[in-house]
Enzyme design. Structure first.
Site, PDB file in Angstrom:
ATOM      1  N   ASP A   1     -13.269  78.790 -48.900  1.00  0.00           N
ATOM      2  CA  ASP A   1     -12.776  77.612 -49.316  1.00  0.00           C
ATOM      3  C   ASP A   1     -13.475  76.669 -48.391  1.00  0.00           C
ATOM      4  O   ASP A   1     -13.626  76.748 -47.387  1.00  0.00           O
ATOM      5  CB  ASP A   1     -11.241  77.598 -49.109  1.00  0.00           C
ATOM      6  CG  ASP A   1     -10.533  76.480 -49.482  1.00  0.00           C
ATOM      7  OD1 ASP A   1     -10.159  76.449 -50.794  1.00  0.00           O
ATOM      8  OD2 ASP A   1     -10.306  75.531 -48.789  1.00  0.00           O
TER       9      ASP A   1
ATOM     10  N   ASN B   1     -14.751  63.468 -51.835  1.00  0.00           N
ATOM     11  CA  ASN B   1     -14.245  62.903 -53.119  1.00  0.00           C
ATOM     12  C   ASN B   1     -13.438  61.485 -52.886  1.00  0.00           C
ATOM     13  O   ASN B   1     -13.815  60.791 -53.765  1.00  0.00           O
ATOM     14  CB  ASN B   1     -13.278  63.946 -53.802  1.00  0.00           C
ATOM     15  CG  ASN B   1     -14.036  64.974 -54.595  1.00  0.00           C
ATOM     16  OD1 ASN B   1     -15.185  64.886 -55.079  1.00  0.00           O
ATOM     17  ND2 ASN B   1     -13.445  66.028 -55.063  1.00  0.00           N
TER      18      ASN B   1
ATOM     19  N   HIS C   1     -16.066  61.253 -57.224  1.00  0.00           N
ATOM     20  CA  HIS C   1     -16.183  62.721 -57.878  1.00  0.00           C
ATOM     21  C   HIS C   1     -17.676  62.913 -57.967  1.00  0.00           C
ATOM     22  O   HIS C   1     -17.827  64.291 -57.914  1.00  0.00           O
ATOM     23  CB  HIS C   1     -15.248  62.824 -58.764  1.00  0.00           C
ATOM     24  CG  HIS C   1     -13.716  62.855 -58.547  1.00  0.00           C
ATOM     25  ND1 HIS C   1     -13.044  63.910 -58.098  1.00  0.00           N
ATOM     26  CD2 HIS C   1     -12.752  61.783 -58.917  1.00  0.00           C
ATOM     27  CE1 HIS C   1     -11.653  63.652 -58.050  1.00  0.00           C
ATOM     28  NE2 HIS C   1     -11.722  62.083 -58.402  1.00  0.00           N
TER      29      HIS C   1
ATOM     30  N   ASP D   1     -19.244  66.487 -57.005  1.00  0.00           N
ATOM     31  CA  ASP D   1     -20.146  67.549 -57.782  1.00  0.00           C
ATOM     32  C   ASP D   1     -21.445  67.702 -57.110  1.00  0.00           C
ATOM     33  O   ASP D   1     -21.766  69.005 -57.207  1.00  0.00           O
ATOM     34  CB  ASP D   1     -20.143  66.825 -59.275  1.00  0.00           C
ATOM     35  CG  ASP D   1     -18.923  66.765 -60.077  1.00  0.00           C
ATOM     36  OD1 ASP D   1     -17.892  67.232 -59.435  1.00  0.00           O
ATOM     37  OD2 ASP D   1     -18.824  66.026 -61.059  1.00  0.00           O
TER      38      ASP D   1
ATOM     39  N   ASP E   1     -12.823  73.916 -55.117  1.00  0.00           N
ATOM     40  CA  ASP E   1     -13.672  74.143 -54.022  1.00  0.00           C
ATOM     41  C   ASP E   1     -13.757  75.427 -53.535  1.00  0.00           C
ATOM     42  O   ASP E   1     -13.866  75.804 -52.204  1.00  0.00           O
ATOM     43  CB  ASP E   1     -13.608  73.030 -53.004  1.00  0.00           C
ATOM     44  CG  ASP E   1     -12.278  73.297 -52.253  1.00  0.00           C
ATOM     45  OD1 ASP E   1     -11.232  73.641 -52.961  1.00  0.00           O
ATOM     46  OD2 ASP E   1     -12.098  72.626 -51.380  1.00  0.00           O
TER      47      ASP E   1
END
Length: 446
Positions: A315, A323, A328, A332, A358
């Site tokens: 994680d 973000n 965003h 990405d 994630d």
């Protein structure tokens, strides 16, 4: 018009031309040759019988005319002897006449039916009916298969003075005719033999295009190669049939090409759908669906081979902050770069999947010693922690890893998933950017 020669046409024609005659023993060529030969033989036999019969009757008629002429000469010589009743001279005349081998009997009768002179070959008996001979008004003859009978009136100066009866054997004539028939039969047999060879050759030449077309159809049906073409030999009915067959082959070839194209497109589409169904569209890593099936498959393999398998839950740390701060699109880019970095330190047999957001999962088949697993976890944390440039600005995220092993921590997929998830949350509580192993209480900060 001649069909174009191409590589797919020539081998078929050459193969057919080189095929042995035994391949065509039950073919149309053989049947037509037998039928034509049967008609030819039947016609020749019928003609032969008719000619032999006509020759026999013609020879009989010719023999009868010759016998009548000879008997007429003898009758003319006997006439004075009958008038003067000179029997000795008549017998001498008969003796000179019987030098012919085929004469069986000679009789000279007076007008009242009395026997004036006669001669019979040894072993012969007379079959003359005197009453019929006496009533005879003119020359007459009869013939059967064995003998010829001739009656000639004996006249002197127009007055009938007696009757000459002569009987001849037809044995010599029959032998001559038999010899001629045997010779003709031998010649006819030789002619039939030559005709059978010639008919076979002519039939093969005439029907070869049809045989070639049939063999090509068999080859096409066997190998489904519609690129073959038949050769058009002559612009006749078979030639037109061959052109139509070639048209069908061209259509079938086009249909087969189109069908293969559609099948390839469907196969590629199916592979693409399969890939899309099991691939994360952003990172191009396998997705959660693929992860679930791969974990089940590799666990089953581990049980069969009695081999170890490790599972890591990964994680990312501070990803939400990226973000929120950079958008965003930047998030990405971070996910793509993190996926690339982690993939670079893994083996080809390792399976790295993005579960969503994630969260990542890593299946490590055959990774036995515990130290190897912990070393790999540390390397993953290290490569993720290195700064990432986004639009020229460094961005830093971390990774928290939970590790579970089969069969030490769990012996099925659900248990292994639960143990790895629990280990990952334990690493989160320990301060993030570190790893924990299932079943271990000590933590190690990376």
């Amino acid at each position: 018009m001649q069909a174009k020669n191409n590589p797919s046409t020539m081998p078929a024609g050459d193969a057919l031309r080189d095929a042995p005659a035994s391949l065509h023993s039950a073919s149309l060529v053989a049947r037509l040759t037998r039928w034509n030969l049967a008609v030819l033989v039947s016609t020749l036999l019928l003609c032969f019988l008719l000619i032999a019969t006509a020759a026999w009757f013609s020879a009989q008629e010719r023999q009868a005319r010759l016998a009548q002429a000879s008997a007429q000469v003898l009758a003319n010589s006997l006439a004075p002897m009958l008038v003067f009743e000179d029997r000795d001279a008549a017998r001498a005349e008969l003796q000179s006449f019987i030098r012919r081998d085929d004469v069986l009997e000679l009789q000279v009768l007076l007008t009242d039916g009395q026997l004036f002179a006669h001669w019979e070959a040894p072993g012969q008996r007379s079959d003359l009916l005197v009453s019929e001979a006496v009533k005879l008004a003119g020359a007459r003859h009869e013939a059967d298969a064995q003998q010829l009978r001739v009656w000639i009136p004996v006249q002197l100066r127009g007055e009938r003075v007696g009757v000459l009866y002569m009987r001849e054997s037809l044995h010599a004539l029959r032998q001559q005719l038999q010899q001629a028939i045997i010779m003709a039969a031998l010649l006819m047999a030789a002619g039939i033999l030559v005709a059978s060879r010639a008919l076979g050759y002519v039939q093969r030449r005439a029907l070869w295009p049809l045989v070639e077309l049939s063999r090509l159809a068999e080859q096409v049906a066997a190998d489904q190669n519609y690129s073959r073409r038949a050769r058009v030999h002559h612009p006749d009915e078979v030639g037109r049939l061959t052109e139509r067959f070639n048209q069908l082959l061209r259509r079938a070839e086009a249909w087969q090409t189109e069908l293969n194209r559609q099948l390839r497109e469907e196969q590629e589409a199916g592979q693409q759908y399969q890939r899309l169904a099991h691939e994360d569209s952003l990172t191009r890593l396998p997705n959660r669906l693929y992860f679930q099936s791969a974990l089940q498959r590799l666990l089953a393999h581990g049980r069969d081979q009695k081999d170890h398998l490790s599972l890591m839950f990964i994680d990312l740390d501070n990803f939400k902050l990226v973000n929120d701060s950079h958008g965003h699109e930047a998030g990405d880019q971070v996910l793509v770069e993190v996926s690339r970095r982690m993939s670079a330190v893994l083996r080809s047999s390792d399976v790295l999947c993005r579960l969503g957001g994630d969260e990542f999962a890593l299946i490590l088949p055959g990774l036995g010693p515990e130290g190897v697993v912990t070393t790999l976890a540390q390397r993953l944390i290290a490569v993720v922690r290195d700064p990432i440039l986004i639009n020229g600005q460094p961005v830093q995220v971390g990774a928290t890893v939970g590790v579970a092993s089969f069969p030490d921590d769990a012996d099925d997929a659900a248990g292994l998933l639960g143990q790895a998830d629990a280990a990952m949350y334990a690493a989160k509580r320990a301060g993030k950017n570190t790893y924990r192993q299932a079943g271990k209480v000590n933590s190690h900060d990376a």
